[in-house]
Design a protein around this motif. Structure first.
Motif, short mmCIF file in Angstrom:
data_model
loop_
_atom_site.label_atom_id
_atom_site.label_comp_id
_atom_site.label_asym_id
_atom_site.label_seq_id
_atom_site.Cartn_x
_atom_site.Cartn_y
_atom_site.Cartn_z
N GLY A 1 86.75 -20.37 -64.37
CA GLY A 1 87.70 -19.93 -63.30
C GLY A 1 86.52 -19.88 -62.14
N GLY A 2 85.73 -20.85 -61.82
CA GLY A 2 85.02 -21.22 -60.58
C GLY A 2 83.91 -20.32 -60.45
N ARG A 3 83.77 -19.47 -61.50
CA ARG A 3 82.56 -18.36 -61.53
C ARG A 3 81.59 -18.11 -62.47
NH1 ARG A 3 83.82 -13.19 -58.35
NH2 ARG A 3 85.77 -13.62 -57.32
N VAL A 4 80.48 -17.95 -62.49
CA VAL A 4 79.58 -18.09 -63.50
C VAL A 4 79.98 -16.80 -64.50
CG1 VAL A 4 77.22 -17.33 -64.03
CG2 VAL A 4 77.50 -18.89 -62.27
N VAL A 5 79.90 -17.26 -65.66
CA VAL A 5 80.32 -16.16 -66.67
C VAL A 5 78.99 -15.83 -67.87
CG1 VAL A 5 82.69 -16.37 -66.63
CG2 VAL A 5 81.38 -17.79 -68.15
N ALA A 6 79.00 -14.66 -68.28
CA ALA A 6 78.15 -14.23 -69.25
C ALA A 6 78.77 -14.25 -70.45
CB ALA A 6 77.47 -12.73 -68.87
N PRO A 7 78.20 -14.76 -71.73
CA PRO A 7 79.00 -14.51 -72.68
C PRO A 7 78.84 -13.19 -73.33
CG PRO A 7 76.59 -15.53 -73.40
CD PRO A 7 77.02 -15.51 -71.59
N SER A 8 80.00 -12.90 -74.10
CA SER A 8 79.99 -11.55 -74.48
C SER A 8 79.18 -11.26 -75.72
CB SER A 8 81.53 -11.25 -75.16
OG SER A 8 81.55 -12.17 -75.98
#
Length: 568
Positions: free
Chosen positions: A561-568
């Motif tokens: 979604g255009g944002r950096v994400v952290a894995p759960s």
């Protein structure tokens, strides 16, 4: 009387040796200069043809021998000692005589064929092959129309190594090496020639192709780091087989290139990023030959590629400078490599814009390439390696800000990435979230922090890739921090808790570099961008296993979604 004569002869011999040594040290004819390829006669001269080729041999022990033929007679030397500086008191050089077509007199002969071997090739088209030194045979024609045809030889070069290749359009590399002294680890010297005129438009087309996202919205980047190729086949370091046992009878460059070619064929990337240490400096006395080997499989597959340099690329006295290496890469087919602004530190600070699918002229993905230099310029205070300089950071920030308005016009998610060679100090922080690989060795980041990471955060870069530490292949994420800069095009600069950028290692790909620390298999990193979803996934590909079935290792989603994400 006999003793006096012997003493006199001994003194004369010593004097001769000292004179020869002085000549050897004072005369650049007997040295291979690091910038020799940059200073030598260009391989192409518009409107000129080769009228003769020969090889000279000389020894600094003989003050009367010379390795230069008279320039007033039209001879020019290809500035590459055929012994690559390893002949001690001996050296050997290729000489080329050329003229512009307007200068040719009636019946004057031009070279239309070149062969290397011990046996006379015989007669061709009514002309006899003429023997030259070094096993060179030239076929020359006095027919006027041959000087303006594709038969005429218009350029001559010398490449080295049993595995040498010439990926340049229109060039032909001799299968037989020049007949000069071999042994003692000397690399085979080979003639490469080009027939016909230089097709500038064709070469520009293969160099300046515009990158574009695929119709389905995806774009795949293959990051190759630390290939550590040599002039010649090279020597393997820390090589193991699929079961982890030491490999024997291993030629480093042969195995490295076989691995890389298998990945190129299975992953079919849209762009290849060469993120430094392409060359193992001390074992690459002819850097041009080394770079050609790495570029050849990319050119053969018509894959665009872009390079930055590492600390080993120009570390040796025999290595070409960064600017000379960039000049070579710039002029090869499908290369997007650029030296960058002259007033910014380093060679290779530039931007790649990847356009959106279809006929759109909007950028969907921007990739920043930066030179992270080599060893520390202040070893006493900051041990280890150099850092991204303030004017590089200023260039990056001003460039990113100047592009922001145009990027905002793109209707989907515009994403920004960056590539360097030496990891940033933030790669070594102890509170990082480490995923998608292993942290096997110490992070050899600069001792001084110039805070380029902060600039990446400010300008919204979502991922940065590096090399350098061969057996580290992890991705790392810093804890969240407040930021007013958008991580995706739809945030409109609102204040939010921001993650990133992700910091990922590529892992070492080459068998000419180290790979200890417990059974490490060479590898590369793949980045796949989906601009419609604003998503970036990444994984590694390993030399030992899974290449034929497209097996991905340590797959990780880093942006969504255009944002950096952290894995759960």
């Amino acid at each position: 009387m006999t003793r006096r004569i012997l003493r006199t002869l001994t003194q004369l011999a010593l004097l001769t040796t000292l004179i020869s040594l002085f000549v050897f040290l004072a005369d650049s004819r007997y040295r291979v200069l690091p910038t020799s390829i940059h200073d030598r006669l260009p391989t192409h001269h518009a409107g000129s043809v080769v009228t003769d080729i020969t090889v000279t041999f000389c020894s600094s022990a003989n003050p009367f021998s010379t390795c230069k033929l008279p320039e007033e007679a039209g001879w020019r030397r290809v500035e590459k000692d055929l012994y690559l500086g390893s002949g001690w008191l001996q050296s050997s050089w290729v000489h080329v005589k050329r003229k512009s077509e307007e200068e040719l007199t009636a019946g004057e002969k031009v070279v239309v064929g070149v062969r290397v071997g011990r046996l006379n090739p015989g007669v061709a088209d009514g002309e006899a092959w003429e023997r030259r030194e070094g096993g060179v045979w030239v076929l020359r024609s006095g027919r006027r129309h041959d000087s303006d045809s594709d038969r005429a030889v218009t350029a001559v070069d010398v490449l080295f190594g049993a595995d040498a290749v010439d990926p340049r359009a229109g060039w032909v590399l001799s299968g037989t090496p020049l007949l000069v002294e071999s042994g003692r680890g000397l690399q085979q010297a080979r003639l490469s020639t080009r027939h016909g005129r230089h097709n500038v438009k064709t070469e520009e087309k293969t160099r300046d192709a515009q990158l574009r996202v695929r119709k389905d919205g995806t774009f795949k980047v293959l990051q190759i780091s630390d290939a550590h190729l040599s002039t010649g086949t090279g020597v393997c370091r820390d090589a193991i087989d699929a079961s982890g046992q030491p490999s024997t009878n291993c030629e480093a460059d042969v195995r490295t290139l076989e691995f890389l070619e298998s990945i190129l064929d299975s992953e079919t990337p849209d762009l290849v990023v060469l993120s430094g240490d392409q060359v193992e400096g001390p074992s690459s006395p002819d850097t041009q030959s080394t770079l050609f080997k790495l570029a050849a499989p990319l050119i053969e597959r018509k894959l665009p590629y872009a390079a930055i340099f590492g600390n080993h690329d120009d570390e040796s006295a025999v290595s070409l400078s960064r600017s000379a290496q960039m000049s070579i890469l710039q002029n090869l087919p499908y290369s997007l490599s650029q030296p960058g602004p002259a007033d910014v530190d380093g060679i290779g600070n530039y931007v790649l814009e990847i356009l959106a699918p279809g006929s759109s002229q909007h950028s969907a993905l921007t990739i920043y390439m930066l030179d992270s230099h080599g060893l520390s310029p202040d070893e006493k205070r900051y041990k280890g390696y150099d850092w991204i300089k303030p004017n590089q950071i200023s260039w990056f920030k001003s460039t990113a800000q100047s592009l922001r308005k145009a990027h905002a016009k793109y209707s989907h998610f515009h994403l920004d990435m960056a590539f360097i060679h030496i990891p940033l100090p933030e790669y070594a922080e102890k509170n990082l979230l480490v995923k998608g690989g292993e942290w096997r060795e110490g992070v050899t980041a600069p001792g001084f922090n110039s805070h380029f990471y902060d600039a990446l955060v400010e300008e919204g870069v979502v991922a940065v890739g590096c090399g350098h530490d061969h057996v580290n292949d992890y991705c790392a994420l810093r804890p969240s921090s407040p930021s007013a800069v958008s991580g995706g095009e739809h945030d409109h600069g609102d204040q939010h808790e921001k993650l990133g950028p992700w910091m990922c290692y590529a892992g070492g790909s080459g068998f000419g570099g180290y790979a200890g620390y417990g059974g490490f298999h060479r590898r590369v990193r793949v980045w796949e961008v989906d601009v419609n979803a604003g998503r970036i996934g990444t994984w590694t590909r390993v030399e030992c296993c899974g290449n034929d079935v497209h097996e991905r290792h340590n797959e990780l989603m880093v942006v969504d979604g255009g944002r950096v994400v952290a894995p759960s």
